[in-house]
Design a protein around this motif. Structure first.
Motif, PDB file in Angstrom:
ATOM      1  N   ALA A   5      -2.684   1.503   1.034  1.00 29.38           N
ATOM      2  CA  ALA A   5      -2.310   1.000  -0.291  1.00 29.38           C
ATOM      3  C   ALA A   5      -2.840  -0.410  -0.509  1.00 29.38           C
ATOM      4  O   ALA A   5      -3.323  -0.747  -1.599  1.00 29.38           O
ATOM      5  N   GLU A   6      -2.780  -1.230   0.538  1.00 28.70           N
ATOM      6  CA  GLU A   6      -3.276  -2.603   0.432  1.00 28.70           C
ATOM      7  C   GLU A   6      -4.778  -2.626   0.161  1.00 28.70           C
ATOM      8  O   GLU A   6      -5.266  -3.397  -0.675  1.00 28.70           O
ATOM      9  N   ILE A   7      -5.521  -1.752   0.865  1.00 30.91           N
ATOM     10  CA  ILE A   7      -6.973  -1.684   0.668  1.00 30.91           C
ATOM     11  C   ILE A   7      -7.296  -1.226  -0.753  1.00 30.91           C
ATOM     12  O   ILE A   7      -8.157  -1.800  -1.432  1.00 30.91           O
ATOM     13  N   ILE A   8      -6.600  -0.186  -1.217  1.00 28.09           N
ATOM     14  CA  ILE A   8      -6.845   0.331  -2.572  1.00 28.09           C
ATOM     15  C   ILE A   8      -6.508  -0.728  -3.615  1.00 28.09           C
ATOM     16  O   ILE A   8      -7.243  -0.928  -4.589  1.00 28.09           O
ATOM     17  N   ARG A   9      -5.400  -1.431  -3.411  1.00 27.66           N
ATOM     18  CA  ARG A   9      -4.981  -2.459  -4.368  1.00 27.66           C
ATOM     19  C   ARG A   9      -5.997  -3.597  -4.428  1.00 27.66           C
ATOM     20  O   ARG A   9      -6.340  -4.095  -5.504  1.00 27.66           O
ATOM     21  N   ASN A  10      -6.531  -3.989  -3.269  1.00 30.90           N
ATOM     22  CA  ASN A  10      -7.466  -5.119  -3.228  1.00 30.90           C
ATOM     23  C   ASN A  10      -8.865  -4.745  -3.701  1.00 30.90           C
ATOM     24  O   ASN A  10      -9.534  -5.530  -4.379  1.00 30.90           O
ATOM     25  N   GLU A  11      -9.324  -3.548  -3.324  1.00 29.00           N
ATOM     26  CA  GLU A  11     -10.706  -3.161  -3.618  1.00 29.00           C
ATOM     27  C   GLU A  11     -10.867  -2.434  -4.949  1.00 29.00           C
ATOM     28  O   GLU A  11     -11.959  -2.415  -5.519  1.00 29.00           O
ATOM     29  N   GLN A  12      -9.809  -1.789  -5.418  1.00 31.96           N
ATOM     30  CA  GLN A  12      -9.848  -1.022  -6.672  1.00 31.96           C
ATOM     31  C   GLN A  12     -11.062  -0.078  -6.730  1.00 31.96           C
ATOM     32  O   GLN A  12     -11.891  -0.150  -7.641  1.00 31.96           O
ATOM     33  N   PRO A  13     -11.203   0.820  -5.756  1.00 23.91           N
ATOM     34  CA  PRO A  13     -12.362   1.729  -5.738  1.00 23.91           C
ATOM     35  C   PRO A  13     -12.299   2.727  -6.893  1.00 23.91           C
ATOM     36  O   PRO A  13     -11.216   3.129  -7.329  1.00 23.91           O
ATOM     37  N   GLN A  14     -13.477   3.128  -7.367  1.00 21.11           N
ATOM     38  CA  GLN A  14     -13.521   4.142  -8.419  1.00 21.11           C
ATOM     39  C   GLN A  14     -13.119   5.508  -7.877  1.00 21.11           C
ATOM     40  O   GLN A  14     -12.537   6.321  -8.589  1.00 21.11           O
ATOM     41  N   THR A  15     -13.465   5.744  -6.596  1.00 20.64           N
ATOM     42  CA  THR A  15     -13.168   7.036  -5.974  1.00 20.64           C
ATOM     43  C   THR A  15     -12.613   6.822  -4.572  1.00 20.64           C
ATOM     44  O   THR A  15     -13.127   5.998  -3.815  1.00 20.64           O
ATOM     45  N   VAL A  16     -11.580   7.563  -4.249  1.00 15.25           N
ATOM     46  CA  VAL A  16     -11.016   7.565  -2.900  1.00 15.25           C
ATOM     47  C   VAL A  16     -11.190   8.975  -2.340  1.00 15.25           C
ATOM     48  O   VAL A  16     -10.828   9.957  -2.992  1.00 15.25           O
ATOM     49  N   VAL A  17     -11.783   9.069  -1.147  1.00 10.62           N
ATOM     50  CA  VAL A  17     -11.989  10.372  -0.508  1.00 10.62           C
ATOM     51  C   VAL A  17     -11.123  10.443   0.745  1.00 10.62           C
ATOM     52  O   VAL A  17     -11.213   9.576   1.619  1.00 10.62           O
ATOM     53  N   GLY A  18     -10.287  11.454   0.817  1.00  9.88           N
ATOM     54  CA  GLY A  18      -9.449  11.666   1.989  1.00  9.88           C
ATOM     55  C   GLY A  18      -9.990  12.816   2.819  1.00  9.88           C
ATOM     56  O   GLY A  18     -10.361  13.856   2.272  1.00  9.88           O
ATOM     57  N   TRP A  19     -10.059  12.637   4.140  1.00  7.19           N
ATOM     58  CA  TRP A  19     -10.598  13.661   5.038  1.00  7.19           C
ATOM     59  C   TRP A  19      -9.476  14.206   5.908  1.00  7.19           C
ATOM     60  O   TRP A  19      -8.929  13.487   6.739  1.00  7.19           O
ATOM     61  N   ALA A  24      -4.065  13.285   3.209  1.00  5.05           N
ATOM     62  CA  ALA A  24      -3.526  13.620   1.886  1.00  5.05           C
ATOM     63  C   ALA A  24      -2.146  13.008   1.701  1.00  5.05           C
ATOM     64  O   ALA A  24      -1.813  12.485   0.627  1.00  5.05           O
ATOM     65  N   ILE A  25      -1.336  13.054   2.738  1.00  2.00           N
ATOM     66  CA  ILE A  25       0.014  12.491   2.677  1.00  2.00           C
ATOM     67  C   ILE A  25      -0.057  10.973   2.538  1.00  2.00           C
ATOM     68  O   ILE A  25       0.649  10.367   1.727  1.00  2.00           O
ATOM     69  N   ILE A  26      -0.954  10.355   3.310  1.00  2.00           N
ATOM     70  CA  ILE A  26      -1.090   8.897   3.277  1.00  2.00           C
ATOM     71  C   ILE A  26      -1.583   8.425   1.911  1.00  2.00           C
ATOM     72  O   ILE A  26      -1.027   7.498   1.308  1.00  2.00           O
ATOM     73  N   ILE A  27      -2.638   9.091   1.407  1.00  2.00           N
ATOM     74  CA  ILE A  27      -3.232   8.648   0.142  1.00  2.00           C
ATOM     75  C   ILE A  27      -2.311   8.940  -1.036  1.00  2.00           C
ATOM     76  O   ILE A  27      -2.227   8.149  -1.984  1.00  2.00           O
ATOM     77  N   ALA A  28      -1.597  10.062  -0.980  1.00  2.00           N
ATOM     78  CA  ALA A  28      -0.648  10.368  -2.055  1.00  2.00           C
ATOM     79  C   ALA A  28       0.401   9.264  -2.162  1.00  2.00           C
ATOM     80  O   ALA A  28       0.747   8.814  -3.265  1.00  2.00           O
ATOM     81  N   GLY A  29       0.885   8.798  -1.012  1.00  2.00           N
ATOM     82  CA  GLY A  29       1.854   7.705  -1.014  1.00  2.00           C
ATOM     83  C   GLY A  29       1.244   6.409  -1.510  1.00  2.00           C
ATOM     84  O   GLY A  29       1.870   5.652  -2.268  1.00  2.00           O
ATOM     85  N   ALA A  30      -0.007   6.151  -1.095  1.00  2.00           N
ATOM     86  CA  ALA A  30      -0.685   4.921  -1.507  1.00  2.00           C
ATOM     87  C   ALA A  30      -0.931   4.896  -3.013  1.00  2.00           C
ATOM     88  O   ALA A  30      -0.829   3.843  -3.651  1.00  2.00           O
ATOM     89  N   ARG A  31      -1.233   6.040  -3.592  1.00  2.00           N
ATOM     90  CA  ARG A  31      -1.469   6.094  -5.044  1.00  2.00           C
ATOM     91  C   ARG A  31      -0.201   5.757  -5.817  1.00  2.00           C
ATOM     92  O   ARG A  31      -0.245   5.094  -6.856  1.00  2.00           O
ATOM     93  N   VAL A  32       0.928   6.217  -5.304  1.00  2.00           N
ATOM     94  CA  VAL A  32       2.200   5.907  -5.961  1.00  2.00           C
ATOM     95  C   VAL A  32       2.480   4.410  -5.885  1.00  2.00           C
ATOM     96  O   VAL A  32       2.887   3.779  -6.866  1.00  2.00           O
ATOM     97  N   LEU A  33       2.219   3.824  -4.712  1.00  2.00           N
ATOM     98  CA  LEU A  33       2.504   2.403  -4.514  1.00  2.00           C
ATOM     99  C   LEU A  33       1.594   1.508  -5.346  1.00  2.00           C
ATOM    100  O   LEU A  33       2.010   0.444  -5.815  1.00  2.00           O
ATOM    101  N   THR A  34       0.333   1.929  -5.526  1.00  2.00           N
ATOM    102  CA  THR A  34      -0.644   1.065  -6.200  1.00  2.00           C
ATOM    103  C   THR A  34      -0.891   1.448  -7.654  1.00  2.00           C
ATOM    104  O   THR A  34      -1.527   0.697  -8.386  1.00  2.00           O
ATOM    105  N   ARG A  35      -0.410   2.640  -8.044  1.00  2.00           N
ATOM    106  CA  ARG A  35      -0.694   3.174  -9.381  1.00  2.00           C
ATOM    107  C   ARG A  35      -2.199   3.213  -9.638  1.00  2.00           C
ATOM    108  O   ARG A  35      -2.683   2.905 -10.724  1.00  2.00           O
ATOM    109  N   HIS A  36      -2.923   3.599  -8.600  1.00  2.00           N
ATOM    110  CA  HIS A  36      -4.385   3.667  -8.673  1.00  2.00           C
ATOM    111  C   HIS A  36      -4.802   4.732  -9.678  1.00  2.00           C
ATOM    112  O   HIS A  36      -4.341   5.868  -9.638  1.00  2.00           O
ATOM    113  N   SER A  37      -5.703   4.369 -10.600  1.00  2.00           N
ATOM    114  CA  SER A  37      -6.112   5.293 -11.662  1.00  2.00           C
ATOM    115  C   SER A  37      -7.480   5.920 -11.412  1.00  2.00           C
ATOM    116  O   SER A  37      -7.956   6.709 -12.224  1.00  2.00           O
ATOM    117  N   GLY A  38      -8.132   5.563 -10.290  1.00  2.00           N
ATOM    118  CA  GLY A  38      -9.438   6.138  -9.985  1.00  2.00           C
ATOM    119  C   GLY A  38      -9.322   7.578  -9.510  1.00  2.00           C
ATOM    120  O   GLY A  38      -8.229   8.130  -9.375  1.00  2.00           O
TER     121      GLY A  38
END
Length: 285
Positions: A5-19, A24-38
């Motif tokens: 979540a910290e990385i997404i919040r700081n970098e604001q990437p257009q696309t996040v790819v989960g492998w 999926a569980i980690i990124i789903a939680g991070a999206r909620v915390l950061t309200r990432h719109s990418g």
């Protein structure tokens, strides 16, 4: 997920790819915390095991899978209808460390034949079945050493099992092996005794023309198909796995034929160009 979540919040990437499903569980939680719109693209190696897991994966904007059996299994889950297939890439490594030097560095006997298994040390991998196979193979041949690369909670239990079966001296365990790319040019056989994504190192084995003996599972069939690149073995009888592995070690003509067909299958079905092209297509869509 807080670090992601910290990385997404700081970098604001257009696309996040989960492998992998775990991400999926980690990124789903991070999206909620950061309200990432990418965009969020989820890459899936194995079918979802539960409805909850499928629901978490389904939160991605795009889902890509690299096994045709995973495509079929995923589409049977109501929440995972919109998925795209991306063929995995089978790549040969250029590392050219000599056999004697490699043997010296990782403690192998260069005069013996080497088998290789790459798998997480978890119950699904069925490494216990592999150890039993080593025991059966030793009855016919005493000139084989086995390399097992993987980490997991079962490591100590499996090592004890090997000691009880009296095959521990022939097994070399590595939780991590930086020299693994160099090893492919010197291995005679790849073994896989359970269900592992991509069949462990089967794709790399195809590229290097290494024959394989694997338990017939959807992931291993995705890689080998009906080709003659290796031998798909049924779970029962248990003795069949060791018998077919010994057969390949003793039959040079069969190994040569498997090697040729493996390289051909890697070229036709798992080229890095086709895999990269499909990934870029998803990223650009």
């Amino acid at each position: 997920s807080s670090r992601v979540a910290e990385i997404i919040r700081n970098e604001q990437p257009q696309t996040v790819v989960g492998w992998g499903v775990e991400t999926a569980i980690i990124i789903a939680g991070a999206r909620v915390l950061t309200r990432h719109s990418g965009r969020y693209i989820q890459h899936v190696l194995e079918p979802s095991r539960t409805v909850l897991e499928a629901a978490i994966v389904a939160r991605a904007d795009e889902i890509i899978v690299t096994g045709k059996s995973v495509v079929q299994a995923s589409r049977e889950m109501e929440s995972l209808q919109s998925i795209r297939y991306m063929p995995p890439a089978a790549v040969a490594f250029d590392e050219m460390v000599g056999r004697d030097q490699l043997a010296s560095q990782i403690g192998l006997n260069p005069s013996k034949q080497w088998t290789l298994c790459v798998a997480p040390l978890v119950s699904q991998s069925r490494i216990d079945r592999l150890i039993w196979g080593f025991d059966q193979m030793a009855v016919a041949r005493n000139d084989v050493e086995h390399i097992v690369v993987g980490s997991g909670q079962l490591l100590r239990r499996l090592q004890r099992r090997a000691w009880i079966e009296e095959v521990d001296a022939s097994i070399h365990w590595f939780e991590h092996l930086p020299l693994l790319p160099s090893l492919f040019r010197h291995v005679q056989l790849i073994l896989q005794s359970g269900r592992v994504a991509y069949g462990g190192c089967l794709l790399e084995g195809l590229s290097h023309g290494i024959p394989a003996v694997v338990i017939d599972t959807p992931p291993s069939r995705d890689v080998l198909g009906d080709s003659g690149a290796g031998i798909l073995v049924p779970t029962d009888p248990g003795s069949e796995f060791a018998r077919r592995a010994t057969e390949l070690l003793e039959n040079e003509e069969l190994r040569t034929r498997c090697s040729s067909e493996g390289k051909q299958r890697a070229k036709e079905m798992f080229s890095k160009e086709a895999s990269l092209s499909k990934l870029l297509e998803v990223l650009d869509s």
